[in-house]
Design an enzyme around this catalytic site. Structure first.
Site, PDB file in Angstrom:
ATOM      1  N   ARG A 119      57.724  54.318 -45.725  1.00  0.00           N
ATOM      2  CA  ARG A 119      57.170  55.598 -45.265  1.00  0.00           C
ATOM      3  C   ARG A 119      56.332  55.411 -44.005  1.00  0.00           C
ATOM      4  NH1 ARG A 119      55.144  58.808 -50.354  1.00  0.00           N
ATOM      5  NH2 ARG A 119      54.899  60.447 -48.776  1.00  0.00           N
ATOM      6  N   SER A 164      49.844  67.736 -41.752  1.00  0.00           N
ATOM      7  CA  SER A 164      49.818  66.789 -42.866  1.00  0.00           C
ATOM      8  C   SER A 164      48.382  66.603 -43.347  1.00  0.00           C
ATOM      9  CB  SER A 164      50.381  65.434 -42.422  1.00  0.00           C
ATOM     10  OG  SER A 164      49.912  64.411 -43.278  1.00  0.00           O
ATOM     11  N   ASP A 311      55.823  70.187 -51.383  1.00  0.00           N
ATOM     12  CA  ASP A 311      56.311  69.391 -52.522  1.00  0.00           C
ATOM     13  C   ASP A 311      57.153  70.221 -53.495  1.00  0.00           C
ATOM     14  OD1 ASP A 311      54.996  67.224 -51.470  1.00  0.00           O
ATOM     15  OD2 ASP A 311      53.233  67.439 -52.735  1.00  0.00           O
ATOM     16  N   ARG A 342      64.199  63.961 -49.003  1.00  0.00           N
ATOM     17  CA  ARG A 342      64.423  65.053 -49.962  1.00  0.00           C
ATOM     18  C   ARG A 342      65.439  66.092 -49.465  1.00  0.00           C
ATOM     19  NH1 ARG A 342      58.134  65.413 -52.208  1.00  0.00           N
ATOM     20  NH2 ARG A 342      58.350  63.604 -53.588  1.00  0.00           N
TER      21      ARG A 342
HETATM   22  O1  LIG Z   1      47.097  65.194 -49.110  1.00  0.00           O
HETATM   23  C1  LIG Z   1      47.760  65.168 -50.156  1.00  0.00           C
HETATM   24  O2  LIG Z   1      47.237  64.990 -51.277  1.00  0.00           O
HETATM   25  C2  LIG Z   1      49.214  65.405 -50.060  1.00  0.00           C
HETATM   26  C3  LIG Z   1      49.745  65.915 -48.900  1.00  0.00           C
HETATM   27  C4  LIG Z   1      51.180  66.149 -48.695  1.00  0.00           C
HETATM   28  O3  LIG Z   1      51.692  65.115 -47.874  1.00  0.00           O
HETATM   29  P1  LIG Z   1      51.592  65.153 -46.258  1.00  0.00           P
HETATM   30  O4  LIG Z   1      50.189  65.077 -45.855  1.00  0.00           O
HETATM   31  O5  LIG Z   1      52.371  63.933 -45.808  1.00  0.00           O
HETATM   32  O6  LIG Z   1      52.246  66.436 -45.852  1.00  0.00           O
HETATM   33  C5  LIG Z   1      51.955  66.162 -50.001  1.00  0.00           C
HETATM   34  O7  LIG Z   1      53.334  66.081 -49.733  1.00  0.00           O
HETATM   35  C6  LIG Z   1      51.529  65.042 -50.916  1.00  0.00           C
HETATM   36  O8  LIG Z   1      52.215  65.146 -52.151  1.00  0.00           O
HETATM   37  C7  LIG Z   1      50.057  65.104 -51.229  1.00  0.00           C
HETATM   38  C1  LIG Z   2      54.908  63.312 -51.336  1.00  0.00           C
HETATM   39  C2  LIG Z   2      54.265  63.126 -52.485  1.00  0.00           C
HETATM   40  O1  LIG Z   2      53.221  62.253 -52.711  1.00  0.00           O
HETATM   41  P1  LIG Z   2      52.667  61.036 -51.822  1.00  0.00           P
HETATM   42  O2  LIG Z   2      52.862  61.384 -50.370  1.00  0.00           O
HETATM   43  O3  LIG Z   2      51.238  60.898 -52.203  1.00  0.00           O
HETATM   44  O4  LIG Z   2      53.464  59.815 -52.206  1.00  0.00           O
HETATM   45  C3  LIG Z   2      54.591  63.972 -53.659  1.00  0.00           C
HETATM   46  O5  LIG Z   2      53.889  63.845 -54.671  1.00  0.00           O
HETATM   47  O6  LIG Z   2      55.558  64.764 -53.647  1.00  0.00           O
END
Ligand SMILES: O=C(O)C1=C[C@@H](OP(=O)(O)O)[C@@H](O)[C@H](O)C1
Ligand SMILES: C=C(OP(=O)(O)O)C(=O)O
EC number: 2.5.1.19
Length: 424
Positions: A119, A164, A311, A342
């Protein structure tokens, strides 16, 4: 694990704690002075990774399976871990902790599982480096493992190319330690749990439109946190209740923060019968959701709503297969850099079930109204994909088998039990 068509869901379900809020409560509690008591903490593998990282840095954290007690040591109380920090499958842990580690007086290496090591981390390395951090990708590919040497940081105004919350939060956490004000401007507002909770812990943080602003303070102070149910987990039962004929379910205590509630708005657009009951507005807003089977129609999902339902998009895409007409999901390229790609994985698996779905550059086009048949589904060890297809399998003709079904432990360990109970 195998699923067949359900005859309707009935009863009540209480959704486990919000993953984003659980992570933050442990992180902020660890760098605050005094005790932080967390109730309804999500006991998913991702949040347990966060606990183990902070324990490795000298923080005593008690966990009795629901309530978590963090004995915080203040902003400068973390100690150098004697091993590599393992963030498991959790992007949130990896990115947010990097903001904190960039400002400590020790160096550290952090990594995670095979998915985490693919990632993108450049998105946090770039702004943290601009603040003076020494953070590098050990394999030079912009991914974990990351080597971080703590430094004195300075404030920046960062224009983030992506909406993000993980990027924004990493920068705000580094900004807690910087020598001046730090600003993060996003193209659209992402979830604001960090801003709300940091302020609760005594940080000097505020927002101006799509910009979050933080100024350093001497200390944060331990708090009591009651974690609301996770709307991203509720999404699976929301979809099941709407789509499986003759269903009526009550989903209790769901967090409906406006930066997270896009799925409710989109479901309403699609003609869903959802009633919000027992709304509470103090701190993080919550409600119970009364959901009844509905006839849905297609819609267009894009722009500023995307970060508020990012999500939930796998479940929404599957829902669209059962709606009348076309649904377009756009501006959602971020889906490609989650636990799996996804977009590709949804198109692959929905197509295997007979759906009319097309992959686009930044989303999908789904032509609904075709009945789906069971198939063997590869979850790609992505928890959201496994849960999406467990629900989709309950609406398809024949049998659906999910490979790697146990990965739901990342965010919803009791998911299959709850589904079984509601199906009786
Ligand atoms: O800040 C967080 O707790 C999250 C932010 C989101 O990701 P991104 O910041 O990459 O969009 C989400 O997809 C992830 O499940 C949790
Ligand atoms: C993207 C997700 O989580 P993380 O980025 O914390 O792995 C998720 O829970 O769908």
């Amino acid at each position: 694990m195998k699923f067949t068509r359900s005859n309707g869901l009935h009863g009540e379900v209480t959704i486990p704690g919000d993953k984003s809020i659980s992570h933050r409560s442990v992180m902020f509690g660890s760098i605050a002075k005094g005790e932080t008591e967390i109730t309804n903490f999500l006991q998913g593998a991702d949040c347990l990774s966060t606990i183990s990282c902070f324990r490795a840095m000298g923080i005593e954290i008690e966990n009795d399976g629901n309530r978590v007690l963090v004995h915080g040591k203040g902003l400068h109380g973390l100690t150098k871990p004697n091993h590599v920090l393992d963030c498991g499958n959790s992007g949130t842990t990896t990115r947010l902790i990097s903001g904190i580690l960039s400002a400590q007086n020790f160096d550290v290496t952090l990594t995670g599982d095979a998915s985490i090591q693919k990632r993108p981390m450049k998105r946090i390395m770039d702004p943290l480096s601009l603040m003076g951090a020494d953070i590098r990708s050990i394999n030079g590919n912009g991914c974990a493992p990351l080597a971080i040497s703590g430094r004195l940081l300075h404030g920046i105004h960062y224009q983030s190319p992506v909406a993000s919350a993980q990027v924004k939060s990493a920068i705000l956490l580094a900004g807690l330690y910087a020598d001046g004000e730090t600003r993060v401007t996003e193209p659209y507002v992402s979830r604001n749990h960090s801003e709300l909770m940091l302020s609760h812990f005594g940080a000097d943080v505020h927002t101006e439109d799509t910009t979050a602003v933080i100024r350093p303070v001497k200390e944060l102070y331990g708090q009591k946190i009651e974690v609301p149910g996770d709307i991203s987990s509720a999404a699976f039962f929301l979809a099941a209740g709407l789509l499986i004929p003759d269903s009526e379910i009550l989903i209790r205590n769901v967090g409906i923060n406006p930066t997270r509630d896009g799925i409710l708005r989109i479901c309403k657009d699609m003609g869903a019968d959802i009633t919000l009951l027992n709304e509470k507005t103090s701190g993080e807003p919550t409600a119970d959701l009364l959901v009844r089977s509905s006839r849905l129609h297609g819609t267009v999902i894009g722009g500023s709503v995307i970060p508020t339902l990012i999500d939930e998009l796998p479940m929404i895409a599957a829902m669209a297969c059962f709606a009348e007409g076309e649904t377009i999901i756009k501006d959602a390229s971020e889906l490609k850099v989650k636990e799996s790609n996804r977009i590709a994985v949804m198109v692959e698996n929905l197509s295997a079930m007979g759906a009319d779905v097309e992959e686009t550059e930044d989303g999908m086009i789904i032509r609904g109204g075709k009945s789906l048949h069971g198939a063997v589904i590869d979850s790609h060890l992505d928890h959201r994909i496994a849960m999406t297809f467990a629900i989709t399998g309950c609406m398809a003709e024949g049998e659906t088998e999910i490979l790697g079904a146990e990965c739901v432990n990342i965010s919803y360990p009791g998911f299959y039990d709850d589904l079984k109970r509601l199906s009786k």
